[in-house]
Design a protein around this motif. Structure first.
Motif, short mmCIF file in Angstrom:
data_model
loop_
_atom_site.label_atom_id
_atom_site.label_comp_id
_atom_site.label_asym_id
_atom_site.label_seq_id
_atom_site.Cartn_x
_atom_site.Cartn_y
_atom_site.Cartn_z
N ASN A 214 32.34 67.13 56.55
CA ASN A 214 33.30 66.11 56.12
C ASN A 214 33.78 66.38 54.70
O ASN A 214 34.96 66.26 54.41
N TRP A 215 32.86 66.80 53.81
CA TRP A 215 33.24 67.10 52.43
C TRP A 215 34.19 68.30 52.39
O TRP A 215 35.19 68.28 51.67
N ASP A 216 33.90 69.32 53.20
CA ASP A 216 34.77 70.49 53.25
C ASP A 216 36.16 70.14 53.77
O ASP A 216 37.17 70.63 53.24
N LEU A 217 36.22 69.31 54.81
CA LEU A 217 37.51 68.91 55.36
C LEU A 217 38.34 68.16 54.30
O LEU A 217 39.55 68.32 54.23
N HIS A 218 37.67 67.37 53.50
CA HIS A 218 38.35 66.61 52.45
C HIS A 218 38.77 67.51 51.29
O HIS A 218 39.93 67.50 50.87
N ALA A 219 37.85 68.28 50.79
CA ALA A 219 38.08 69.06 49.57
C ALA A 219 38.83 70.37 49.82
O ALA A 219 39.79 70.68 49.12
N VAL A 220 38.39 71.13 50.81
CA VAL A 220 38.99 72.45 51.06
C VAL A 220 40.40 72.31 51.63
O VAL A 220 41.34 72.95 51.13
N PHE A 221 40.56 71.47 52.66
CA PHE A 221 41.90 71.26 53.21
C PHE A 221 42.81 70.63 52.16
O PHE A 221 43.99 70.97 52.06
N GLY A 222 42.26 69.71 51.38
CA GLY A 222 43.03 69.08 50.32
C GLY A 222 43.52 70.09 49.30
O GLY A 222 44.66 70.00 48.81
N PHE A 223 42.69 71.09 48.99
CA PHE A 223 43.09 72.12 48.04
C PHE A 223 44.25 72.95 48.59
O PHE A 223 45.24 73.21 47.88
N TYR A 224 44.16 73.38 49.84
CA TYR A 224 45.16 74.30 50.39
C TYR A 224 46.56 73.68 50.49
O TYR A 224 47.55 74.41 50.45
N ILE A 225 46.63 72.37 50.60
CA ILE A 225 47.95 71.76 50.74
C ILE A 225 48.29 70.85 49.54
O ILE A 225 49.25 70.08 49.61
N HIS A 226 47.52 70.96 48.45
CA HIS A 226 47.74 70.03 47.34
C HIS A 226 49.12 70.19 46.71
O HIS A 226 49.73 69.20 46.30
N LEU A 227 49.64 71.42 46.62
CA LEU A 227 50.96 71.61 46.01
C LEU A 227 52.06 70.97 46.86
O LEU A 227 52.99 70.35 46.33
N VAL A 228 51.96 71.13 48.18
CA VAL A 228 52.96 70.54 49.07
C VAL A 228 52.92 69.02 48.97
O VAL A 228 53.96 68.36 48.85
N LEU A 229 51.72 68.45 48.99
CA LEU A 229 51.58 67.00 48.91
C LEU A 229 52.05 66.46 47.56
O LEU A 229 52.62 65.37 47.48
N LEU A 230 51.82 67.22 46.51
CA LEU A 230 52.27 66.79 45.19
C LEU A 230 53.80 66.73 45.15
O LEU A 230 54.39 65.77 44.63
N VAL A 231 54.44 67.75 45.71
CA VAL A 231 55.91 67.77 45.75
C VAL A 231 56.44 66.62 46.60
O VAL A 231 57.40 65.93 46.22
N ILE A 232 55.81 66.37 47.75
CA ILE A 232 56.24 65.28 48.64
C ILE A 232 56.09 63.94 47.94
O ILE A 232 56.99 63.08 48.01
N SER A 233 54.96 63.72 47.26
CA SER A 233 54.73 62.44 46.60
C SER A 233 55.68 62.25 45.42
O SER A 233 56.21 61.15 45.22
N LEU A 234 55.93 63.29 44.64
CA LEU A 234 56.82 63.17 43.48
C LEU A 234 58.26 62.93 43.90
O LEU A 234 58.98 62.14 43.29
N THR A 235 58.71 63.61 44.96
CA THR A 235 60.07 63.37 45.45
C THR A 235 60.19 61.97 46.06
O THR A 235 61.26 61.36 46.00
N GLY A 236 59.10 61.48 46.62
CA GLY A 236 59.12 60.12 47.16
C GLY A 236 59.34 59.06 46.10
O GLY A 236 59.92 58.00 46.36
#
Length: 370
Positions: free
Chosen positions: A182-204
């Motif tokens: 569960n920690w890996d799913l949260h942290a590792v997956f979160g790391f790999y897509i953090h730039l995309v999510l940051l762009v999506i949230s900032l444009t929102g």
């Protein structure tokens, strides 16, 4: 510093988690809005193209729709370049009372009239932007979007590995215990897509706060003045048969392939015809032409290439936010990222519950030692 960030990351995540879950799941649907809607409601958008029979003039279709829906004011009509597509009208009595009408361009038959409030993706969009709570929901989603941007950055700092355990921070240990997985799913997956999510949230945030929208124009134009696309003033002249003339003139002036949308209904403004350049490098590239109502005389041209840098940047916000900027490849990236974003509040709660269960055990050990 990491302890403070960890505390903020935890409690801000709990505070905004449900909203993030809803916004992320609805966002994942909106990524492929057009494809899904055309697949599951194809009869609304497609007709049988009858060989060499030409379509009816647009003015005849406008007359049919006006006669059928007396009391509604026409907002716009959209004509696709493909021969097997219906013409879609948007009618309205008010902002909350709108009607989508699909018309067969070869027969004039009204295929279906769909209230905007009952359209599936209209409901999804309202849930995504306003939680179906109007202005209050907009405030909540705006705050949650801001918090989510902070969570992405703070999560990256908390994830940042030390030299001796870098390898394990980049991969999920699938055969580990539930807690570790569960920690890996949260942290590792979160790391790999953090730039995309940051762009999506900032444009929102551009839709949530006017000052963010103004900041965008200030960055590219040097002024906080927000530009808007508005039709020039024009007193409607007496005449008929001008919708077909507007459509043909638009395609002659803008010869590339793409759907044409004609907006009208305001007697004090010119008719606006805008065309989507589907062959452009990025999505949401439109050219605008303005015509005199009643005559179809061209009054003004507003081409994308002549727009200010601020307006061009503003036009990119939507395709960047939805992932449609470069078509299917970026849409798939956006879909995966939003689904991962929806999972983060869930895995985050399990991490919190795991730590909460651990504390009483530690307290008992201290008491035994005492």
């Amino acid at each position: 510093m990491k302890k403070i960030l960890g505390w903020l990351h935890l409690w801000l995540g709990i505070l905004s988690g449900m909203v993030v879950l809803i916004v992320a799941l609805t966002g994942s649907l909106l990524v492929f809005e057009e494809e899904l809607e055309h697949t599951f409601h194809s009869s609304f958008f497609y007709v049988a193209a009858p060989g060499n029979i030409p379509r009816l003039p647009l003015d005849q279709l406008v007359t049919i729709v006006k006669a059928q829906y007396d009391g509604y004011k026409t907002a716009n009509l959209k004509i696709e370049p493909e021969s097997d597509r219906s013409v879609i009208f948007l009618l309205q009595k008010s902002k909350t009372n709108q009607l989508y009408v699909a018309v067969n361009p070869y027969t004039g038959h009204i295929i279906e009239a769909l209230p905007a409030s009952k359209r599936f993706f209209t409901i999804v969009l309202h849930l995504h932007r306003y939680l179906c709570m109007g202005a209050v929901g907009k405030v909540i989603t705006g705050i949650s979007c801001s918090i989510f941007a902070f969570l992405i950055l703070s999560g990256l700092i908390l994830w940042w590995p030390k030299r001796n355990n870098r390898k394990q921070r980049f991969r999920v240990k699938w055969n580990a215990s539930f807690k570790r997985l569960n920690w890996d799913l949260h942290a590792v997956f979160g790391f790999y897509i953090h730039l995309v999510l940051l762009v999506i949230s900032l444009t929102g945030l551009v839709w949530s706060y006017q000052w963010v929208n103004g900041l965008l124009f200030y960055t590219f134009n040097g002024t906080f003045k927000v530009e808007k696309v508005t039709a020039p003033s024009s007193i409607a002249q007496q005449g008929s048969g001008y919708f077909e003339k507007v459509f043909r003139a638009t395609n002659e002036t803008l010869p590339y392939k793409g759907p044409v949308t004609i907006t009208y209904g305001n007697d004090s403004l010119a008719i606006a015809a805008f065309k989507d350049n589907i062959a452009a490098e990025t999505a949401n590239t439109y050219d605008f032409l303005y015509f005199e109502a009643g005559t179809g005389r061209l009054l003004k041209t507003r081409l994308h290439k002549d727009e200010s840098a601020g307006m061009k940047a503003r036009r990119l916000v939507y395709p960047i936010h939805t992932g449609s900027i470069y078509g299917w490849p970026t849409k798939i990236i956006a879909l995966i990222s939003t689904l991962v974003a929806a999972s983060l509040p869930v895995t985050g709660v399990f991490i919190y519950l795991g730590r909460k269960k651990k504390k009483p055990v530690a307290v008992r050990k201290k008491r035994v030692l005492a």
